[in-house]
Design a protein around this motif. Structure first.
Motif: not given
Length: 380
Positions: A277-283
């Motif tokens: 989830q964090l990596a998806r937000c960091q996009r």
């Protein structure tokens, strides 16, 4: 089939007629079970919403005195507001019992607006890239229906509007939900029919958005509710809205477990591992204190390059909320007189930045940031 004597009367089987194991996997043809016969698209990432469980809050866990549109706390959730009161937004631990959620998004009215102007508006929204939505087949005769579900709690009961907005083709569909019991977590579900008009762009731009409306002035309520897809008309967006969440400083509103998925029925919420989830937000947004090795360009400026945690949607903009503190290789400490950052060159994978407002640097020395927050955004 022929029978001797009287043909027996047919009767449907009941659960008691079927014993465990009598119907095995081997006896079911591969083509007998289709997506239409399952309760949902049983595929990973069926939830179009990112951070629907409100678990990621890179910017802050609370922000106050909010009166204008922007991203403030919970990642991917945009506050879309005009003359709609003053608010505090926070990441809360108040969640529905027994549903697996740890966080919710809370809105708290701190300055009321009980007499809305015609242009008053406030919604929470999330925007989606078109290239992630091609499987919706929007603009074709096979366009998919979408179902939105979420948990909500408020002291303010009444009717709220929830809409999908097609930014590529300026089209909208708007439905309603009702909060029936004050201060009680309730789960809501809405289905939007597929739209056979207007394909979504196959790119990384804003194509579709989900909005949950918390208040609306007459510019948005004076028409007829757009319960089917139609060309956008502001007056038809929230015609059935009865709630003005800004009419009292006693008003609070919580939401979590937001899911938007293909089909005409809601499935159980799709929990995603925190790191995913964090990596998806960091996009769309990333924040840094330490930014790798930099160098003193002269006595007042440092510069350097670094790679992002994960590639971003596009080359980002940069901001800095606090002055940075740097140390050089000999232990010297240098603090910016005020926050400053500039992008020299960038891509979606990394950038080269400069930071000024320093003094006493020795040109050529290696520098490292030890505190101060830099932010990079490529939000839709």
């Amino acid at each position: 089939m022929a029978y001797i004597g009287k043909t027996p009367t047919s009767a449907p089987l009941t659960s008691s007629d079927v014993t465990d194991g009598i119907i095995s996997t081997a006896k079911i043809a591969d083509n007998a079970v289709t997506a239409a016969k399952t309760s949902y698209y049983d595929i990973p990432f069926r939830n179009i919403i990112i951070n629907g469980d409100m678990s990621i809050a890179q910017r802050a866990t609370s922000a106050s005195s909010l009166t204008s549109t922007g991203y403030n706390t919970i990642d991917r959730w945009n506050m879309n507001i005009a003359t709609g009161g003053t608010w505090t937004q926070s990441q809360s631990t108040d969640v529905p019992t027994g549903q697996g959620f740890a966080k919710s998004l809370k809105m708290d009215c701190t300055t009321a607006n009980s007499s809305l102007s015609a242009g008053s508006y406030f919604s929470l929204r999330q925007k989606f890239e078109g290239q992630n939505l091609q499987y919706l087949k929007k603009g074709t005769s096979s366009a998919e229906s979408l179902t939105c579900s979420f948990w909500v709690k408020s002291n303010k009961t009444g009717t709220y509007c929830v809409l999908l907005y097609d930014n590529d083709n300026t089209r909208v569909i708007s439905k309603t939900i009702t909060i029936s019991s004050a201060d009680t977590w309730e789960q809501k579900e809405i289905t939007f029919a597929g739209d056979t008009t207007g394909a979504l762009g196959n790119d990384n731009a804003y194509s579709l958005g989900l909005e949950i409306i918390l208040l609306a002035g007459t510019n948005y309520t004076s028409g007829t509710q757009a319960t089917s897809w139609e060309s956008y008309t502001a007056a038809n967006v929230a015609s059935d809205q009865t709630v003005n969440l800004a009419d009292s400083t006693s008003n609070e509103w919580y939401i979590t477990g937001v899911q938007l998925e293909v089909g005409t029925a809601a499935s159980d919420f799709e929990f995603v591992p925190y790191n995913v989830q964090l990596a998806r937000c960091q996009r769309y947004f990333q924040t840094y204190t330490v930014m790798g090795t930099m160098g003193a360009r002269n006595t007042t400026d440092v510069e350097g390059s670094f790679e992002f945690h994960t590639p971003m949607r596009s080359s980002p903009s940069a901001s800095q909320s606090t002055a940075k503190v740097f140390r050089d290789m000999y232990g010297g400490t240098f603090t910016q007189s005020s926050a400053a950052i500039s992008i020299v060159d960038s891509s979606d994978k990394g950038l080269f930045v400069g930071m000024g407002n320093l003094s006493g640097l020795t040109q050529g020395r290696i520098m490292c940031a030890t505190s101060g927050t830099s932010q990079f955004s490529s939000e839709l």
